[in-house]
Design an enzyme around this catalytic site. Structure first.
Site, PDB file in Angstrom:
ATOM      1  N   LYS A 180     -50.668  14.082 -16.265  1.00 29.08           N
ATOM      2  CA  LYS A 180     -49.500  14.590 -15.312  1.00 29.08           C
ATOM      3  C   LYS A 180     -48.379  15.265 -15.970  1.00 29.08           C
ATOM      4  O   LYS A 180     -47.443  15.950 -15.781  1.00 29.08           O
ATOM      5  CB  LYS A 180     -49.097  13.362 -14.754  1.00 29.08           C
ATOM      6  CG  LYS A 180     -50.022  12.945 -13.645  1.00 29.08           C
ATOM      7  CD  LYS A 180     -49.590  11.489 -13.086  1.00 29.08           C
ATOM      8  CE  LYS A 180     -50.683  10.668 -12.186  1.00 29.08           C
ATOM      9  NZ  LYS A 180     -50.495   9.127 -12.321  1.00 29.08           N
ATOM     10  N   LYS A 201     -47.474   6.813 -25.552  1.00 26.29           N
ATOM     11  CA  LYS A 201     -46.339   6.914 -24.738  1.00 26.29           C
ATOM     12  C   LYS A 201     -44.996   6.792 -25.335  1.00 26.29           C
ATOM     13  O   LYS A 201     -44.019   7.406 -24.852  1.00 26.29           O
ATOM     14  CB  LYS A 201     -46.427   6.367 -23.360  1.00 26.29           C
ATOM     15  CG  LYS A 201     -47.564   6.594 -22.574  1.00 26.29           C
ATOM     16  CD  LYS A 201     -47.256   6.275 -21.053  1.00 26.29           C
ATOM     17  CE  LYS A 201     -48.096   7.006 -20.101  1.00 26.29           C
ATOM     18  NZ  LYS A 201     -48.044   6.197 -18.815  1.00 26.29           N
ATOM     19  N   LYS A 243     -56.534  15.438 -22.958  1.00 27.88           N
ATOM     20  CA  LYS A 243     -56.808  14.744 -21.481  1.00 27.88           C
ATOM     21  C   LYS A 243     -55.965  15.746 -20.673  1.00 27.88           C
ATOM     22  O   LYS A 243     -54.637  15.887 -20.867  1.00 27.88           O
ATOM     23  CB  LYS A 243     -56.381  13.559 -21.688  1.00 27.88           C
ATOM     24  CG  LYS A 243     -56.564  12.685 -20.110  1.00 27.88           C
ATOM     25  CD  LYS A 243     -56.092  11.329 -20.458  1.00 27.88           C
ATOM     26  CE  LYS A 243     -54.834  11.038 -20.367  1.00 27.88           C
ATOM     27  NZ  LYS A 243     -54.650   9.670 -20.202  1.00 27.88           N
TER      28      LYS A 243
HETATM   29  P1  TYM Z   1     -52.854   6.880 -13.871  1.00 31.96           P
HETATM   30  O1  TYM Z   1     -51.864   6.745 -12.869  1.00 31.96           O
HETATM   31  O2  TYM Z   1     -52.602   7.604 -15.223  1.00 31.96           O
HETATM   32  O3  TYM Z   1     -54.375   7.714 -13.161  1.00 31.96           O
HETATM   33  C1  TYM Z   1     -55.098   7.328 -12.187  1.00 31.96           C
HETATM   34  C2  TYM Z   1     -56.288   7.078 -12.132  1.00 31.96           C
HETATM   35  O4  TYM Z   1     -56.786   8.630 -12.714  1.00 31.96           O
HETATM   36  C3  TYM Z   1     -57.700   8.463 -13.755  1.00 31.96           C
HETATM   37  N1  TYM Z   1     -57.322   9.543 -14.700  1.00 31.96           N
HETATM   38  C4  TYM Z   1     -58.176  10.562 -15.055  1.00 31.96           C
HETATM   39  N2  TYM Z   1     -59.690  10.462 -14.916  1.00 31.96           N
HETATM   40  C5  TYM Z   1     -60.516  11.446 -15.677  1.00 31.96           C
HETATM   41  N3  TYM Z   1     -59.897  12.294 -16.266  1.00 31.96           N
HETATM   42  C6  TYM Z   1     -58.475  12.489 -16.328  1.00 31.96           C
HETATM   43  N4  TYM Z   1     -57.869  13.256 -17.298  1.00 31.96           N
HETATM   44  C7  TYM Z   1     -57.616  11.529 -15.902  1.00 31.96           C
HETATM   45  N5  TYM Z   1     -56.276  11.136 -15.845  1.00 31.96           N
HETATM   46  C8  TYM Z   1     -56.254  10.042 -15.151  1.00 31.96           C
HETATM   47  C9  TYM Z   1     -57.120   7.282 -14.558  1.00 31.96           C
HETATM   48  O5  TYM Z   1     -58.230   6.763 -15.635  1.00 31.96           O
HETATM   49  C10 TYM Z   1     -56.855   6.355 -13.410  1.00 31.96           C
HETATM   50  O6  TYM Z   1     -58.090   5.664 -13.091  1.00 31.96           O
HETATM   51  N6  TYM Z   1     -52.755   2.273 -15.524  1.00 31.96           N
HETATM   52  C11 TYM Z   1     -53.265   3.176 -14.571  1.00 31.96           C
HETATM   53  C12 TYM Z   1     -52.769   2.663 -12.990  1.00 31.96           C
HETATM   54  C13 TYM Z   1     -52.938   0.907 -12.995  1.00 31.96           C
HETATM   55  C14 TYM Z   1     -54.236   0.609 -12.547  1.00 31.96           C
HETATM   56  C15 TYM Z   1     -53.951  -0.681 -12.284  1.00 31.96           C
HETATM   57  C16 TYM Z   1     -55.594   1.090 -12.838  1.00 31.96           C
HETATM   58  C17 TYM Z   1     -51.994   0.047 -12.689  1.00 31.96           C
HETATM   59  N7  TYM Z   1     -52.595  -0.872 -12.580  1.00 31.96           N
HETATM   60  C18 TYM Z   1     -55.147  -1.697 -12.008  1.00 31.96           C
HETATM   61  C19 TYM Z   1     -56.517   0.172 -12.169  1.00 31.96           C
HETATM   62  C20 TYM Z   1     -56.362  -1.192 -12.020  1.00 31.96           C
HETATM   63  C21 TYM Z   1     -52.731   4.544 -14.809  1.00 31.96           C
HETATM   64  O7  TYM Z   1     -51.712   4.643 -15.247  1.00 31.96           O
HETATM   65  O8  TYM Z   1     -53.554   5.457 -14.015  1.00 31.96           O
END
Ligand code: TYM
Length: 332
Positions: A197, A111, A194
């Site tokens: 977004k 990032k 991957k």
């Molecule tokens: P974020 O917002 O990027 O994504 C949310 C969830 O979606 C999953 N994900 C995917 N799974 C499969 N294939 C993909 N291409 C894909 N892209 C995203 C992510 O693994 C996630 O589960 N850091 C985290 C948010 C967060 C969080 C937390 C998660 C903040 N605090 C505490 C768990 C516990 C994030 O950026 O997710």
């Protein structure tokens, strides 16, 4: 007691990867766990964000979780910034985590890009806030996609390090839950990236807001190779685009990759894609429709979030008070 915590960033463009890798599992886990789901707006501002967009994206993320089947009444759904305890615990964890641990985080490297000196300090300590999110509730399980595995390992290191620094057995050793056939959904344009977004090409992902026509078109245009589908999973090796589409089908249909290969072995991609598109539309259309309905009722969504925040805070505050006691802060 088993307690789930998980979070999603309100950065717009929620997609099929978020749905299959995370949200759908969150919905299912509600049957067996006490669940806390969070729209992590504090995490979202680690990258530049427009205030109006952040507000809209926060409502949109909440609406999509509700539309997918998260029950904001019997479980908890809230946005992170409404519970200041997350930021307080993150500070304590900033004083536990070591620079070396954070330096290893691949997401920061991705990032922050080429100009690391320009990255926000918040982006660097992103994983300590994530650890705080989870441990503030002493969650036992965290359902996520594969890309969050490294962050969850760091969270466990922080928990253990806190326990040993203060000579306590306070934090549980929380388990990641990385479930199903679609733990890492890849871009439809490039099987080595991957689905994300932030990909500049909208054709790389299926958004939860896409119409049936858009979904069908994106799947039709998805990159593949010239071979027909293999009859066995082994035949997907070295074929990332084929593997990705088969994985998406398997996950949507709730079957294994092997089942998909048995059913479609020898078929052309165009035949397979027609069925995949129909399946994706069947699954996503009702969610999209409900999401739109909720987006027209921001008062309702805001009410769920603020009620969730109050209940989350009630759970968090006694735990935070114990942590402050352990650390040695004088309290009111
Ligand atoms: P974020 O917002 O990027 O994504 C949310 C969830 O979606 C999953 N994900 C995917 N799974 C499969 N294939 C993909 N291409 C894909 N892209 C995203 C992510 O693994 C996630 O589960 N850091 C985290 C948010 C967060 C969080 C937390 C998660 C903040 N605090 C505490 C768990 C516990 C994030 O950026 O997710």
């Amino acid at each position: 007691m088993n307690r789930i915590f998980s979070g999603i960033q309100p950065t717009g463009n929620l997609h099929l990867g978020n749905y299959l890798g995370a949200i759908r599992n969150w919905v299912r886990l509600q049957a067996d766990y006490e669940c806390i789901y969070c729209v992590v707006d504090l995490h979202a501002i680690t990258m530049p964000t427009e205030p109006a967009e952040l507000r809209a994206n926060t409502r949109e993320a909440a609406a999509s979780l509700l539309a997918a089947g998260i029950d904001g009444k019997s479980n908890i759904l809230f946005n992170q910034s409404q519970v200041p305890a997350h930021a307080e615990l993150a500070w304590i964890f900033n004083c536990i985590a070591r620079l070396g641990w954070l330096n290893r985080m691949t997401q920061f490297k991705e990032k922050s890009g080429k100009h690391k000196d320009n990255a926000s300090v918040g982006l660097y300590v992103y994983p300590t806030l994530m650890a705080a999110d989870i441990l503030l509730y002493k969650a036992t399980h965290v359902p996520v996609g594969e890309d969050q595995r490294q962050h969850l390992e760091l969270m466990r290191d922080i928990a253990q390090s806190f326990n040993s620094a203060y000579g306590v057995e306070f934090f549980p050793i929380t388990e990641p839950l990385i479930m199903g056939e679609a733990t890492r959904v890849m871009s439809l344009r490039d099987g080595s990236n991957k689905m994300s977004k932030s990909d500049a090409s909208d054709y790389s992902r299926i958004n939860l807001t896409d119409s049936p026509d858009e979904i069908a078109k994106k799947i039709r245009k998805a990159r593949t190779d010239p071979e027909p589908l293999p009859g066995e999973v082994k035949g997907l090796e070295g074929r990332p685009e084929a593997d990705n589409l088969v994985g998406i089908f398997a996950s949507l249909a709730d079957i294994s990759r092997a089942d998909v290969c048995t059913r479609f072995g020898g078929a052309t991609f165009s035949a397979f894609k027609d069925e995949l598109a129909a399946l994706a539309i069947d699954t996503l259309s009702p969610i999209t429709a409900e999401m739109r309905r909720l987006m027209d009722d921001p008062g309702y969504v805001d009410g769920i979030l603020s009620d969730g925040a109050k209940r989350a805070e009630q759970m968090a505050l006694p735990i935070l008070a114990e942590i402050k006691e352990i650390v040695g802060f004088l309290q009111r």
